[in-house]
Design an enzyme around this catalytic site. Structure first.
Site, PDB file in Angstrom:
ATOM      1  CG  ASP A   1      -0.231  -0.340   2.524  1.00 23.13           C
ATOM      2  OD1 ASP A   1       1.014  -0.268   2.572  1.00 23.13           O
ATOM      3  OD2 ASP A   1      -0.913  -0.678   3.494  1.00 23.13           O
TER       4      ASP A   1
ATOM      5  CG  ASN B   1      -8.048  -1.224  12.722  1.00 21.59           C
ATOM      6  OD1 ASN B   1      -7.048  -1.815  12.316  1.00 21.59           O
ATOM      7  ND2 ASN B   1      -8.543  -0.168  12.108  1.00 21.59           N
TER       8      ASN B   1
ATOM      9  CG  HIS C   1      -5.378  -1.947   9.323  1.00 22.39           C
ATOM     10  ND1 HIS C   1      -5.399  -0.575   9.439  1.00 22.39           N
ATOM     11  CD2 HIS C   1      -4.101  -2.304   9.599  1.00 22.39           C
ATOM     12  CE1 HIS C   1      -4.209  -0.136   9.749  1.00 22.39           C
ATOM     13  NE2 HIS C   1      -3.395  -1.163   9.857  1.00 22.39           N
TER      14      HIS C   1
ATOM     15  CD  GLU D   1      -8.226   1.207   8.287  1.00 20.47           C
ATOM     16  OE1 GLU D   1      -8.159   0.268   9.112  1.00 20.47           O
ATOM     17  OE2 GLU D   1      -7.564   2.248   8.411  1.00 20.47           O
TER      18      GLU D   1
HETATM   19  P1  PGA Z   1       2.891  -1.110  12.553  1.00 19.56           P
HETATM   20  O1  PGA Z   1       1.665  -1.053  11.563  1.00 19.56           O
HETATM   21  O2  PGA Z   1       3.806  -2.163  12.026  1.00 19.56           O
HETATM   22  O3  PGA Z   1       3.513   0.264  12.473  1.00 19.56           O
HETATM   23  O4  PGA Z   1       2.349  -1.431  13.906  1.00 19.56           O
HETATM   24  C1  PGA Z   1       1.059  -2.256  11.168  1.00 19.56           C
HETATM   25  C2  PGA Z   1      -0.189  -1.958  10.402  1.00 19.56           C
HETATM   26  O5  PGA Z   1      -0.827  -0.927  10.647  1.00 19.56           O
HETATM   27  O6  PGA Z   1      -0.550  -2.782   9.533  1.00 19.56           O
END
Ligand code: PGA
Length: 239
Positions: free
Chosen positions: A67, A136, A138, A143
């Site tokens: 992404d 959450n 995702h 999301e």
């Molecule tokens: P993070 O993000 O590795 O910075 O915790 C993971 C994500 O949001 O998929």
């Protein structure tokens, strides 16, 4: 789904690097699906070390990233384009022409999503996909919602994600509100998936992966439908 619980973040990173390195050694022109965020940084450092000592070779490796914020300039130090160059691509012997990331500078988001899916489809397919997980649940920027997308699309970030990502920005207001992201279907097409999770704040999201239920309100639970997923987490994330 296989779960490997490691003592801490460093052990999790080494464990993940071993799996990625094994894939790269087995197939010199492997296609890697890459993730950004804080979680895979340790893994990338391990891969850089292995590349520098000649244990793994990126010269024929191809990559697709999950992404990118949208819109965002490649020069912006919060863009995932910048992140990947800083943390991996500029530090290993990969051919930049073999790397692809949804283009945050593209004038037409829809056309860019179509280009990205076509590029993945025209390739031999992702051999191993690295994933983080949001608090959450995702995966990439898919999301929690009643409806998920199969293909690459533009997503509106949730408040939870904006807050979680604000730690990388000066102000929460600076966090981009949109992103281009591979869809859940694109992620599920990878032949092998490794999901990394570290820290207490990932505990609820990880716990949802250990029971039998699947819900679009926790997109990572869809990974239960995939036949080769390894969750590598530390003790804090497992709880
Ligand atoms: P993070 O993000 O590795 O910075 O915790 C993971 C994500 O949001 O998929």
């Amino acid at each position: 789904m296989k779960i490997i619980v490691c003592k801490d973040y460093d052990e999790m990173s080494v464990e993940a690097a071993k799996i990625v390195a094994a894939q790269m050694k087995e197939k010199k022109d492997s296609i890697l699906g890459l993730a950004t965020g804080s979680t895979p940084l340790g893994l990338y450092n391990e891969l850089v070390k292995m590349n520098q000592c000649g244990e793994i070779d990126f010269s024929e490796i191809k990559t697709f990233n999950l992404d990118e914020y949208y819109p965002i300039s490649h020069k912006d130090d919060q863009s995932y384009y910048y992140f990947m160059n800083e943390n991996l691509f500029s530090r290993v012997n990969i051919d930049p022409a073999n790397t692809d990331i949804p283009n945050g500078e593209a004038p037409d988001a829809e056309a860019e999503c179509k280009r990205y899916d076509a590029a993945i489809d025209a390739s031999a397919g992702v051999d191993i996909q690295i994933l983080g997980i949001g608090q959450n649940g995702h995966i990439a920027f898919n999301e929690a919602s009643d409806v998920l997308h199969a293909n690459t699309h533009q997503e509106t970030l949730t408040e939870n994600t904006i807050q979680a990502n604000s730690r990388f920005f000066e102000n929460e207001a600076d966090v981009p509100r949109h992103a281009l992201t591979m869809g859940v279907g694109s992620i599920m097409k990878a032949r092998k998936i490794i999901l990394l999770a570290s820290g207490k704040n990932k505990r609820d999201a990880v716990r949802a992966l250990t029971d039998d239920t699947i819900t679009t309100q926790n997109p990572a639970t869809l990974l239960k439908l995939h036949k080769d997923v390894i969750i590598i987490c530390d003790e804090e994330a497992m709880g």
